[in-house]
Design an enzyme around this catalytic site. Structure first.
Site, PDB file in Angstrom:
ATOM      1  N   SER A  44       0.846  -1.184   0.000  1.00  0.00           N
ATOM      2  CA  SER A  44       0.000   0.000   0.000  1.00  0.00           C
ATOM      3  C   SER A  44       0.883   1.235   0.000  1.00  0.00           C
ATOM      4  O   SER A  44       2.041   1.197   0.453  1.00  0.00           O
ATOM      5  CB  SER A  44      -0.894   0.019   1.241  1.00  0.00           C
ATOM      6  OG  SER A  44      -1.546   1.261   1.406  1.00  0.00           O
TER       7      SER A  44
ATOM      8  N   TYR B 249      -2.411  -0.221  10.424  1.00  0.00           N
ATOM      9  CA  TYR B 249      -2.308  -0.730   9.055  1.00  0.00           C
ATOM     10  C   TYR B 249      -0.972  -0.339   8.425  1.00  0.00           C
ATOM     11  O   TYR B 249      -0.305  -1.162   7.790  1.00  0.00           O
ATOM     12  CB  TYR B 249      -3.473  -0.184   8.231  1.00  0.00           C
ATOM     13  CG  TYR B 249      -3.547  -0.711   6.819  1.00  0.00           C
ATOM     14  CD1 TYR B 249      -4.073  -1.981   6.570  1.00  0.00           C
ATOM     15  CD2 TYR B 249      -3.110   0.059   5.749  1.00  0.00           C
ATOM     16  CE1 TYR B 249      -4.164  -2.465   5.265  1.00  0.00           C
ATOM     17  CE2 TYR B 249      -3.190  -0.411   4.449  1.00  0.00           C
ATOM     18  CZ  TYR B 249      -3.717  -1.682   4.206  1.00  0.00           C
ATOM     19  OH  TYR B 249      -3.790  -2.152   2.917  1.00  0.00           O
TER      20      TYR B 249
END
Length: 248
Positions: free
Chosen positions: A160, A173
């Protein structure tokens, strides 16, 4: 929720163009995790159309049944938070392929939003189990197989942009994705004398179900203590309405 994500396909396809692939006597094989929806499902459908033999792994049996019924894909049950399913899912794939695999696409993950100081240690333990430790387990199994088959293959990790930059209230995250980027860099150096290639997809905003799937983790770990957080007003006025509200 849209499960078709055409905009992800070119990057995913490019990630699988390895310099040394199997002979034309058999289709290329790939195991993809997190195929109940989103990027995983889209990649599985598109690669299947492109002639790959796809094993579309899901975390729940009901989703495994659905991808077989609706898309005609081969499947197996893999839940990163349950090591026994990683072992059994992997063995199933190798049994079906005769002990080889050309590519692994680690994709299944979730988020848990909240300020760093509001995030309990248990929340970090759980998200790392799913987003990083389970990926490490499956990746090491794939590398061992790829070494045995002549030292060729491809590992694709769905990372990501949050593994390169950090946004507030995304600490948990982001930490898993930063760890993943370090993992990828180490593997690239250690596998440099082989034809096993490691690809990290630093994905940006894509409309999937990840927000909806993060709601239960927020409700479990963060929301019970929002009333005493220094960010109480922000949670109530902005974060929670966005988390549970419609996409804009």
């Amino acid at each position: 929720i849209r499960t078709r994500l055409p905009q992800t396909t070119p990057a995913v396809r490019r990630a699988f163009v390895a310099p040394a692939m199997p002979p034309p006597t058999r289709p290329k094989t790939i195991l993809i995790t997190g195929c109940s929806s989103g990027i995983g499902l889209d990649a599985a459908i598109q690669l299947h159309k492109d002639g790959w033999r796809v094993f579309a792994a899901c975390r729940q049996a009901k989703d495994c049944e659905r991808v077989v019924r609706e898309y005609g894909l081969e499947t197996c049950l893999i839940d990163y938070s349950k090591p026994e399913t990683i072992a059994s899912g992997w063995e199933h794939v190798l049994t079906e392929t005769g002990g080889t695999l050309d590519a692994l696409f680690n994709n299944g993950a979730y988020g848990v939003g909240g300020a760093a100081e509001d995030t309990p240690v248990q929340a970090l333990r759980e998200i790392f189990e799913c987003n990083f430790f389970g990926w490490h387990d499956l990746t090491c199994r794939a590398i061992a197989t790829m070494r045995l088959q002549g030292g060729h293959g491809r590992i694709i990790q769905c990372s990501s942009i949050l593994g390169n930059v950090v946004f507030p209230f995304r600490m948990a995250y982001s930490c898993t994705k930063f760890a993943l980027e370090g993992h990828c860099d180490a593997l690239r150096m250690e596998l440099s004398d082989t034809n096993i290639k490691v690809v990290s997809l630093t994905v940006g905003p894509i409309r999937t179900a990840i927000r909806e799937k993060s709601q239960a983790h927020f409700a479990k770990h963060i929301q019970p203590n929002v009333h005493k957080s220094p960010f109480k007003t922000y949670y109530e006025q902005k974060f929670i309405p966005r988390l549970y509200g419609p996409y804009k």
